[in-house]
Design an enzyme around this catalytic site. Structure first.
Site, PDB file in Angstrom:
ATOM      1  N   ASP A 186       0.739 -31.298  40.818  1.00 52.37           N
ATOM      2  CA  ASP A 186       0.633 -29.837  40.901  1.00 52.37           C
ATOM      3  C   ASP A 186       1.156 -29.287  39.583  1.00 52.37           C
ATOM      4  OD1 ASP A 186      -0.318 -29.890  43.454  1.00 52.37           O
ATOM      5  OD2 ASP A 186       1.612 -29.517  44.419  1.00 52.37           O
ATOM      6  N   ASP A 235      -7.723 -27.353  53.120  1.00 54.72           N
ATOM      7  CA  ASP A 235      -6.367 -27.282  53.666  1.00 54.72           C
ATOM      8  C   ASP A 235      -6.517 -26.995  55.150  1.00 54.72           C
ATOM      9  OD1 ASP A 235      -5.017 -27.742  51.292  1.00 54.72           O
ATOM     10  OD2 ASP A 235      -5.099 -25.633  50.715  1.00 54.72           O
TER      11      ASP A 235
END
Lengths: 231, 259
Positions: free
Chosen positions: B11, B130
């Site tokens: 990330d 997600d």
């Protein structure tokens, strides 16, 4: 690199001749990664669709990602189909990668495309459903790392081991008309020709520029190959 | 035979790698280019970058990271986060990434998947999903719902239906992240991964919850994932990629031989 620079180029150096390796740009795919890999290895190269530059270079890399129909249309539009034929005649080393290993054949099931016919044969879509020997369902595209069973020795594959793996991503695969063109095969539900070659042309379905150390070894071998290959 | 892929995920926020738990409490843990090179040399099969930079003015920082990564690592890598248009995709691919992943933008406008596949080929369009477990309902019969905006917004979209639709639209791969297990190190969401992987014909990368090698083994073997995404367990040095591959190999999982 030192070796390449310290000897005379095999072919005339025109205006475009400051680059020894031409990566053919016909709008298809990730050319940047091929360029990065050659730079890392120390071989000067250029990304070009200029036929003069391509004809003046010492060796040619013919990459490609995308669809066969569009790729062939773009190549013809740029006049590069004829340039490739001319280069093949001169005996200069040519490396086809991925789609560049498919559209050198006669025709592809993808978009029913008539291809270049530099090597005789077809390009076929993986059958569906596809199962492994263990009877697991295999997905399409064939995406990820797989090994290559070397059927013949080739200077570009010097030092490659049977345990080395390479990065593949494709839904269609080359089917050359004769076994004499098959240099390596890969198992993905079916055994297909993953490396094919004829004279000064060698082509692989996987991406050597994205296949870590063994992939870089292949590119390095190609960059020093003289284009001779006893079939 | 095809190997199962082990994929570290970085990330990236404002050019630095960060790590959070359930998408919160992020802390900086290093330089993404150096970390990518380290994982490449250790035998990672692919690398995933998520740009979680909050402001759009700082997007160029990510493009610069992509460019530098492309010069250093010679395995495929994908970039997701903030990809909203074909032009965003083009910028990332031209900088040297193999794949782009779309998530929220695809939920808002599914056509971005087909447009991207048309322009660059299916192989480079990854659908990031997600997912949260919910009570099965008429809208979400699979019991899994798509959430967006980093897990904050429920969409009412059924996860399995969305995966199939994305495949039809031309996505080449699915990166399936369970928000319930993300960052918990308690194991992947096996039931969810298996549900999606067995019902689409494109590769599925399992994400969220890897805490040990058994978790990876289970998701690759029993949930039929094609690849396993990992973050914490390698970022904090619990395991090296080599150790992971050695152990998976000894339990009979086919992984790329880099030793």
């Amino acid at each position: 690199m030192r070796l390449l620079r310290s000897r005379l180029p095999l072919w005339g150096v025109g205006d475009g001749g400051k680059y020894l390796i031409a990566i053919i740009d016909y709008k298809a795919g990730n050319l940047k990664s091929v360029e990065c890999a050659l730079k890392k290895l120390g071989f000067p190269c250029c990304i070009t669709h200029n036929s003069g530059e391509i004809l003046c270079s010492e060796r040619i890399i013919f990459p490609g990602v995308g669809a066969a129909g569009q790729a062939i249309a773009d190549l013809r539009h740029l006049g590069l189909d004829e340039v490739l034929r001319q280069v093949l005649e001169t005996g200069k080393p040519i490396l086809g990668i991925c789609l560049g290993a498919q559209i050198i054949l006669d025709k592809s099931e993808e978009n029913s495309a008539q291809c270049l016919g530099l090597i005789s044969g077809d390009v076929k879509l993986f059958p569906s459903p596809l199962f492994s020997e263990e009877n697991e369902r295999l997905k399409i595209p064939h995406m990820g790392w797989n090994s290559v069973h070397l059927i013949k020795m080739h200077p570009v594959l010097e030092g490659i081991k049977s345990t080395d793996e390479f990065y593949f991503v494709h839904s269609y695969y080359p089917v050359p008309a004769s076994d004499k063109y098959v240099i390596g095969t890969t198992d993905y539900g079916i055994e297909f020709a993953s490396i094919i070659g004829h004279k000064n042309l060698i082509a692989m379905q996987f991406h050597p520029e994205k296949s870590g150390t063994p992939g870089l070894k292949i590119l390095k071998n190609f960059c020093t190959w003289n284009g001779h290959y006893a079939e | 035979m095809l190997s199962k892929r082990i994929i570290p995920c970085l990330d990236v926020r404002d050019g630095k790698t960060t790590k959070g738990v359930k998408f919160k409490e992020n802390v900086d843990i290093g330089d993404p280019v150096e970390m990518a090179r380290f994982y490449y040399e250790e035998g990672a099969d692919e690398i995933v970058f998520y740009d979680i930079t909050a402001s759009s003015e700082r997007r160029d920082i990510m493009i610069d990271v992509v460019r530098r990564v492309a010069e250093e690592i010679f395995i495929p890598f994908s970039v997701g986060g903030g990809i909203r248009t074909i032009e965003d995709m083009r910028a990332v691919l031209l900088a040297g990434a193999e794949k782009v992943s779309v998530n929220t933008a695809a939920v808002k406008d599914p056509e971005i998947i087909s447009a991207g596949a048309g322009a660059f080929g299916s192989q480079c369009i990854v659908l990031g999903m997600d997912v949260k477990k919910v009570e099965p309902s008429e809208k979400t019969p699979s019991g899994y719902e798509i959430v967006i905006h980093g897990g904050r917004t429920y969409t009412g979209i059924d996860a399995l239906a969305w995966a199939k639709k994305a495949e039809d639209l031309g996505a080449g791969e699915i990166c399936l992240n369970s928000i319930d297990t993300d960052g918990t190190k308690q194991g992947y969401e096996i039931a969810l991964t298996s549900l999606i992987s067995e019902n689409v014909n494109i590769p599925v990368i399992a994400s969220g919850g890897a805490g040990n090698i058994n978790h990876m083994h289970d998701v690759l073997k029993y949930a039929k994932a094609d690849a396993a995404l990992i973050a914490s367990i390698v970022h904090y040095g619990t395991y090296t990629i080599k150790q992971i591959k050695n152990e998976l190999h000894s339990c009979g999982i086919k992984v790329r031989n880099t030793w």
